[in-house]
Scaffold this motif. Sequence first.
Motif: not given
Length: 190
Positions: A112-115, A187-188, A190
């Motif tokens: 997953c990406f930070s978004d 996913a968001s 840190p």
Amino acid sequence: MKQSRRNAGVALVLAGLVTGCPEPEPYNGGTYVYDGYGTIERDPDCKLTGPLELTLGEGDGTSFTPLAPGQEPVLYHGPQGGTHLILGVSVANPAAGFPGMQIKFEAERLRCFSDGECTAADPIGSDEMLVSRPDRFLPGEGGSVNVSGFLVVVWNWNLGERRRLQVEAMDPCGRTGTASVELGLPASAP
């Protein structure tokens, strides 16, 4: 002197063989039920249609507890150092009179990406069984049936990563269904 050291060494080795290796902590092997492998055969007499309504959960073959969204299943540590889950599924609309079910569990690590977008999944465990014994289908609430006690070996089960557990099932009528639960940090994070 050399002879007494050798005798002491032999005594220690023999004592280790007799008592066995110590179990690693925490050993909590859990209880599971073995079902055979195979593919379910379609029964031409069954006219039921529509998807199977499934709920993913845990249980030892005599009980079933659904997993709430985000709820971690119990991670069991086997005596040989491996890890596994003992999972189950509840079917809200079973095909009464048409026994049997093919059930597949999959565990995946999500990329997953930070978004929050998850674009890929890496397999970290799976198992597929053909359940045909009538005693494996336990009556549940509202006419549902529960099947549990499936041992799913997992590797790299990291609580700090985003993961997904999924169950797929097919009955003799050809109906299929899936249920899943996502686990781990959002996913968001840190």
